[in-house]
Design an enzyme around this catalytic site. Sequence first.
Site, PDB file in Angstrom:
ATOM      1  N   GLU A   1      45.784  65.066   2.249  1.00 32.85           N
ATOM      2  CA  GLU A   1      45.774  66.280   2.957  1.00 32.85           C
ATOM      3  C   GLU A   1      44.640  67.343   2.338  1.00 32.85           C
ATOM      4  OE1 GLU A   1      47.306  66.130   5.617  1.00 32.85           O
ATOM      5  OE2 GLU A   1      48.463  64.330   4.900  1.00 32.85           O
TER       6      GLU A   1
ATOM      7  N   CYS B   1      47.553  58.333   9.017  1.00 31.10           N
ATOM      8  CA  CYS B   1      47.229  59.423   9.433  1.00 31.10           C
ATOM      9  C   CYS B   1      47.749  60.037  10.843  1.00 31.10           C
ATOM     10  CB  CYS B   1      45.611  59.840   9.165  1.00 31.10           C
ATOM     11  SG  CYS B   1      45.313  61.569   9.249  1.00 31.10           S
TER      12      CYS B   1
END
Length: 179
Positions: free
Chosen positions: A146, A103
């Site tokens: 996401e 991430c």
Amino acid sequence: MTYISRLRELSKAEHSLIYYGHPSLRHQSECVNEIVPELKDLAKIMFEIMKVNNGIGLAAPQINLLQQIVTVDLESYNLGKMAILNPRIVHLSEDREPYDEGCLSIPGIYESVIRPVRIVVEALDLEGKEIEINADGILARVLQHEIDHLHGILFIDHIEEHIRRNYLKELKQIKKMNR
Ligand code: ZN
């Protein structure tokens, strides 16, 4: 609108990512309720941030904008790019698989996360048109990661506690990256 003023700030800033420990990453993002041309400029900025940081997905909360906006860049997989608004997962397959996730808001940490293999997502495109995305493989993976961001969820939340504990030192360091 809040995202327009934030957008103006963003276009001036060079590095706009926020990192693990920043409270905005734990908030619920609001639905985009007005389709304005500035959304395209914002998507452009998000694509740029992904490119500079070698990311394949970015959610607006990661640039401290609590709006339901997601960009995906899978050109390295020959799967193109997309920018979507207000995505909702309407179907998750029963079969699941592990995959190493990372991430941009938690740099340097990669861990295996188990998620459904195939999903169906309903969303709007930047013109406000309703779209349905049937995703599998890497696209399904990025979208789930996401969309989690839009609800204040991080991939490390899906990892078992005893594994997450191995990263306490790294996570402490990452927190300090927030200015
Ligand atoms: Zn992320």
